[in-house]
Design an enzyme around this catalytic site. Structure first.
Site, PDB file in Angstrom:
ATOM      1  N   PRO A 101       0.788  -1.229   0.000  1.00  0.00           N
ATOM      2  CA  PRO A 101       0.000   0.000   0.000  1.00  0.00           C
ATOM      3  C   PRO A 101       0.823   1.285   0.000  1.00  0.00           C
ATOM      4  O   PRO A 101       0.269   2.361  -0.231  1.00  0.00           O
ATOM      5  CB  PRO A 101      -0.846  -0.120   1.264  1.00  0.00           C
ATOM      6  CG  PRO A 101      -0.119  -1.078   2.135  1.00  0.00           C
ATOM      7  CD  PRO A 101       0.592  -2.018   1.210  1.00  0.00           C
ATOM      8  N   GLU A 129      -1.175 -17.062 -23.007  1.00  0.00           N
ATOM      9  CA  GLU A 129      -0.722 -16.126 -21.973  1.00  0.00           C
ATOM     10  C   GLU A 129       0.733 -16.403 -21.582  1.00  0.00           C
ATOM     11  O   GLU A 129       1.223 -15.825 -20.617  1.00  0.00           O
ATOM     12  CB  GLU A 129      -1.639 -16.215 -20.749  1.00  0.00           C
ATOM     13  CG  GLU A 129      -3.043 -15.720 -21.020  1.00  0.00           C
ATOM     14  CD  GLU A 129      -3.942 -15.764 -19.794  1.00  0.00           C
ATOM     15  OE1 GLU A 129      -3.437 -15.983 -18.665  1.00  0.00           O
ATOM     16  OE2 GLU A 129      -5.154 -15.572 -19.960  1.00  0.00           O
TER      17      GLU A 129
END
Length: 183
Positions: A101, A129
């Site tokens: 964060p 992918e």
């Protein structure tokens, strides 16, 4: 550039910060309560390689990006099949958390998924992918011993295995006495 309220009152000075905007991801620890086994996947990770990690092929939970309009539970089910060939019959939310964060918006939705580990293993992933994923089955006791070494070096898998070490007995009883809630 941002200002924020201060604990002591008033406002901070103008701060300049960089933020990497990332969407949500879903991780799922695959657990067979009948056989007391865990399925983990192993794949090459560019971040480990770029950091000169001793081995950039990391042992992890199944995980994937939450696409627009998709629910985290749907991602868990889809990715379990794509990365390990497993069908999830029940999901238990472990937690939701922010990875870093201080610099990123990435959120993790972390689950434990009930599976039948009979015959699971081998190579999986979507060629489109660029995925080259090896799935392996671990007896629960052996999987939990991975917490004592440095074989597991990613937060998602560490959190999931620590959670399972605390909850596997109750989860085994709960999942053994109820009808699966997913098709």
């Amino acid at each position: 550039r941002i200002k924020h309220k201060l604990y002591g009152g008033g406002w901070s000075q103008v701060l300049q910060r960089e933020v990497m905007r990332r969407g949500a991801i879903t991780g799922v620890l695959l657990f067979d309560p009948t056989r007391q086994e865990v399925v983990l996947v192993e794949q090459f990770r560019i971040g480990a390689w770029a950091n000169d990690w001793p081995n950039p092929w990391l042992l992890e939970c199944v995980a994937g990006i939450v696409e627009p309009g998709e629910k985290p539970e749907e991602v868990a089910i889809r990715e379990a099949m794509e990365e390990s060939g497993c069908t999830i019959t029940r999901l238990e939310l472990i937690t939701r958390y922010l990875t870093t964060p201080g610099s990123s918006t990435e959120q993790v939705n972390l689950f434990c998924g009930q599976i039948d580990s009979t015959g699971v293993g081998g190579l999986h992933g979507l060629a489109g992918e660029g995925e080259d994923i090896r799935a392996s089955v671990w007896p629960l006791v052996e999987a939990l011993t991975l917490l004592d070494g440095q074989r597991i070096c990613n937060a998602m898998t560490l959190i999931a295995l620590q959670w399972l070490s605390l909850h596997h007995s109750d989860l085994t009883i709960q999942w053994s006495s109820a009808v699966p809630d997913l098709p």
